[in-house]
Design an enzyme around this catalytic site. Structure first.
Site, PDB file in Angstrom:
ATOM      1  N   GLY B  30      70.729  84.317  50.156  1.00 15.63           N
ATOM      2  CA  GLY B  30      70.468  85.594  52.125  1.00 15.63           C
ATOM      3  C   GLY B  30      71.762  85.657  52.793  1.00 15.63           C
ATOM      4  N   CYS B 239      46.409 104.052  36.112  1.00 16.64           N
ATOM      5  CA  CYS B 239      47.371 104.464  35.603  1.00 16.64           C
ATOM      6  C   CYS B 239      46.563 105.525  34.578  1.00 16.64           C
ATOM      7  CB  CYS B 239      48.491 103.304  34.733  1.00 16.64           C
ATOM      8  SG  CYS B 239      49.557 104.775  33.691  1.00 16.64           S
ATOM      9  N   CYS B 242      48.100 105.018  30.797  1.00 17.74           N
ATOM     10  CA  CYS B 242      48.186 103.460  29.719  1.00 17.74           C
ATOM     11  C   CYS B 242      46.509 102.744  30.692  1.00 17.74           C
ATOM     12  CB  CYS B 242      49.955 102.204  29.927  1.00 17.74           C
ATOM     13  SG  CYS B 242      49.809 101.140  31.897  1.00 17.74           S
ATOM     14  N   CYS B 264      52.193 104.759  35.938  1.00 19.51           N
ATOM     15  CA  CYS B 264      53.345 103.320  36.477  1.00 19.51           C
ATOM     16  C   CYS B 264      54.634 103.723  36.558  1.00 19.51           C
ATOM     17  CB  CYS B 264      53.312 102.377  34.842  1.00 19.51           C
ATOM     18  SG  CYS B 264      51.461 101.624  34.669  1.00 19.51           S
ATOM     19  N   CYS B 270      54.490 100.795  31.287  1.00 15.70           N
ATOM     20  CA  CYS B 270      53.992 101.160  30.665  1.00 15.70           C
ATOM     21  C   CYS B 270      53.946 102.163  29.217  1.00 15.70           C
ATOM     22  CB  CYS B 270      53.671 102.377  31.456  1.00 15.70           C
ATOM     23  SG  CYS B 270      52.276 103.955  31.649  1.00 15.70           S
TER      24      CYS B 270
END
Lengths: 232, 306, 274
Positions: B30, B239, B242, B264, B270
């Site tokens: 970080g 979605c 899909c 998606c 997807c």
């Protein structure tokens, strides 16, 4: 009975630097000893240094030489050499002072001003205010004035607030500077009674009493400050 | 492969310098490590940082996937993928599972990553405190002393003024319970994926010249309040292609009546689902409350028209 | 006002380059401060009082002398290295991180201009809550109720909690600053001319508030002011400064009623009374 307040060879001189270093001697060589139950009246003409002596005893003026000792919490504390917080502690518990003029804090009500010495001793706000009310009533200060700040009061009213403020905590040593100066006969009588009551309770008092009658009623002995005037 | 360039475009000394920065970044999860960013053949704001990180770690046997907002076929992704194909000859793929290095702009793939994979993020502004404290000297001190009260103040202020924390992307996280980090402008939906991820996550900011890292299996916590806990976005719809109801959906407006198609964002995810036989509604969603109806013209106004 | 020593200053001094000469902005300042004591530092412009305040609050580095403070939980509490015989810690030995932490928790600093002591771009409530958040407070509801209770305590209208400080009046901004500093219950508060620039009635209210808070919370304070009336009202003790030196110090009423030093006498006699 042992003393509660003593001075040894106390003297006070003012040096006015703004006036080219002009030296104003006030008094010198005062050695006094005050015992519980006594009332010592300071006498002398105006300007002789009575108030200055009282202020020296309170620690408000510094002693030019000599020493002021007070019996506090079973010990002797020298007010001349004590640290500020020690002096404040002595004033909180042991040494009371009624000044000639009331110093006013804006916005604080009369009741709260009088209650403050009790608050500083740890008394709860409500209890302190109720005791303050009793003192003000005793001094014939009308209830409608209690919630007002005393800035607009008359001289006599302010003086009574001052007295209540100075006596309410029941300090064993009391310094009173002209406590009856602006009061009428009735109120003078009340103050005399209050001083008697304090003495009966074991307090030692040093006071300046302008009024001969009052002085005669309360004082057990006198000290003439003019006897200690410094020669130039 | 174009042999006029060194492998991966950057010279070997530069790649070494960047790898040293990456090692330091991995050692201090970080923490933003400054590095000597090089001039790249495209402008700042187009992924120069991410590309330099990828160029420094890519090897002949790596398989590279590049996505932009989840899609492999947008201009940015296509160009970067072609750049690496040209300068390394390395195999490229659109399948998340087949890639060893995935460079991404602003999304984390839906498919879970493995220990054998590295995710390289493109970062515009690495400093999470930038908008609150513009002085760099001050933010450096704040990171050094872990004085992050200011970020909490911002979140408090959001709740006080708006009723909820307003950040929905680039949502600040605490890495390894130590450094406050910008996850890059990924939607907050993706933040939970950063936590304890088996893959190595590397972050490159070209314009700001900073690299930082989240090593595998590192704790990553999105900042929040106990009584206003961090929440991800949810959709009412699945979605359309899909049928997935757990992926991040793009919302496309398809006509003037405000109909929306939810699809998606992760194109590979997807298509994998569709190949597996999942089918969505194939329909746009009509949302009548969203757009005001077209006002019908009054007779008097119409009269004057030709 | 009993209790162990809180702050101990010995021979503190600070130099500045002026032109091509070194000048002492303040020098040879020594005093001890105990819990609950209020010390006023009084002087005119150029006396060095503001420099002294910043030295005490470790915002400037000392060029001479030392400042020791009773840091709670500091290593050496058993009298080990870092602690003087009196048990205090030399601030010059503390790391920057520790000093910053001290400034945010056990100390308060009320600036002369509220804008310097507040975050003007976040609400009053956020300003008050910041120190708590910096210490790890993470419950929004509790932060908010704590902020509301402090606003009541400093007599700010609680419905202004979400307003930006820019919309507050000068007196309100000062009170917000005070609340922001007191949330962590500091034992020592530094104040730099806290009432200067405010309207007279606003000053009076603010001074009352400070008096009340000092009494209730047993705060020790060092208050820089050029106004002797503020010193008399708030302080137990006074330091009078001129040209960087302390010319007189002692019990407030003693210094004001029986000034010894020529400069103190000049100051006291110069004050106008209505």
């Amino acid at each position: 009975m042992t003393a509660v307040l003593e001075t040894s060879d106390l003297s006070k001189t003012f040096t006015l630097h703004a006036r080219g270093g002009l030296v104003l001697p006030v008094f010198s060589g005062i050695s006094l000893s005050l015992r519980p139950g006594e009332c010592l009246a300071l006498t002398g003409h105006s300007g002789s240094g009575k108030s200055s002596l009282l202020r020296c005893l309170y620690g408000n003026y510094s002693a030019s030489s000599g020493d002021v000792r007070i019996r506090h919490a079973d010990q002797w504390v020298s007010l001349s050499t004590a640290a500020p917080r020690e002096v404040l502690e002595v004033r909180r518990r042991t040494l009371g002072y009624v000044s000639q003029f009331l110093r006013v804090i804006p916005r604080v009500s009369t009741l709260d001003i009088v209650a403050e010495p009790l608050r500083r001793l740890g008394v709860a706000a409500d209890e302190a205010r109720s005791q303050a009310a009793q003192w003000l009533a005793r001094l014939n200060l009308h209830e409608r004035l209690w919630h007002l700040p005393p800035a607009t009061f008359s001289g006599g009213e302010q003086q009574r607030v001052n007295i209540a403020h100075g006596l309410i905590a029941g300090h064993p040593v009391l310094l009173l500077d002209e406590p009856t100066a602006s009061l009428d006969a009735d109120n003078r009588r009340v103050v005399v009674e209050l001083i008697h009551a304090a003495r009966a309770g074991g307090a030692a008092v040093i006071g300046i009493f302008h009024d001969d009658e009052v002085r005669a009623a309360v004082a057990s002995r006198c000290l003439d400050v003019e006897d200690y005037r410094q020669s130039n | 492969m174009d042999t006029n360039y060194n492998f991966g475009f950057l010279d070997e000394r530069t790649k070494k310098m960047i790898r040293r920065a990456i090692l330091k970044a991995v050692a201090i999860p970080g923490y933003q490590v400054p590095f000597g960013a090089r001039e790249m053949p495209f402008a700042y704001g187009w992924g120069t940082g991410g590309v330099q990180v990828t160029a420094s770690i890519i090897g002949r046997h790596d398989v590279l996937k590049v996505i932009d907002q989840g899609a492999d076929d947008t201009t940015n992704a296509v160009n970067i993928r072609r750049f690496f194909a040209r300068t390394t000859g390395v195999a490229t793929t659109e399948k998340t599972a087949a890639a060893s290095i995935i460079q991404t702009r602003h999304r984390i793939p839906e498919a879970a990553l493995t220990e054998a994979q590295t995710l390289v993020y493109q970062v515009p502004m690495p400093e999470p405190l930038f908008r609150l404290e513009p002085r760099r000297a001050e933010t450096i001190t704040m990171h050094a002393l872990a004085e992050y009260g200011l970020m909490n103040v911002k979140l408090y202020e959001d709740i006080a003024q708006l009723g909820a924390i307003s950040k929905t992307y680039d949502y600040p996280v605490l890495v390894n319970e130590r450094y406050l980090t910008s996850p890059s402008p990924i939607p907050k939906f993706d933040n939970p994926k950063m936590h304890m991820n088996p893959a190595l996550q590397l972050f490159g900011a070209g314009r700001e010249k900073r690299i930082y890292a989240i090593p595998p299996y590192t704790a990553v916590r999105s900042l929040d309040f106990e009584d206003h806990p961090f929440e991800v976005q949810r959709w009412k719809h699945a979605c359309a292609l899909c049928g997935a109801d757990d992926s991040f959906l793009d919302e496309m407006i398809v006509d003037d009546a405000g109909s929306r198609l939810f699809v998606c964002s992760d194109s590979d995810f997807c298509s994998e689902r569709r190949e597996a036989g999942y089918v969505g509604t194939q329909q746009a969603v009509h949302m009548p409350d969203v757009i005001a109806p077209t006002p019908t013209p009054t007779p008097t106004a119409a009269k004057g028209m030709a | 006002m009993t209790g162990d020593l809180l702050l101990s200053v010995r021979g503190a001094g600070k130099q500045f380059m002026q032109g091509n000469r070194l000048r002492w902005a303040c020098r040879d300042v020594s005093f001890d401060l105990y819990p609950g004591e209020v010390l006023a530092v009084v002087g005119e412009s150029g006396s060095g009082k503001s420099t002294l305040l910043r030295l005490l609050a470790a915002r400037l580095g000392l060029d001479a002398g030392s400042v020791h403070y009773d840091v709670r939980g500091e290593a050496g509490a058993d009298g080990g290295p870092g602690r003087s015989a009196a048990g205090l810690v030399d601030l010059a030995q503390l790391s920057e991180a520790r000093l910053r932490w001290l400034s945010r928790t056990d100390w308060g600093f009320v600036e002369q201009h509220a804008r310097d002591g507040l975050r003007m771009n976040v609400s009053g409530g956020a300003n008050i809550g910041e120190r708590m958040m910096a210490l790890g407070a993470r419950h929004y509801g509790k932060l908010r109720s704590e902020a509301l209770s402090w606003m009541e305590r400093v007599e700010l209208e609680t419905d202004r909690i979400d307003d930006l400080p820019g919309s507050y009046s000068g007196g309100m901004q000062q009170r917000l600053q005070i609340a922001r500093n007191l949330v962590t219950h500091p034992r020592l508060v530094f104040m730099d001319e806290p009432t200067t620039g405010l309207d007279v009635s606003v000053q009076a209210r603010l001074l009352d508030l400070v008096r009340e808070l000092v009494n209730q919370l047993q705060l020790a304070a060092v208050i820089v002011t050029h106004d002797l009336a503020v010193a008399r009202l708030l302080a137990h003790r006074m330091l009078v400064m001129k040209d960087g030196c302390v010319v007189e110090q002692g019990l407030t009423d003693r210094v004001l009623d029986d000034p010894q030093h020529p400069y103190t006498q000049l100051l006291v006699s110069s004050v106008l009374t209505p």
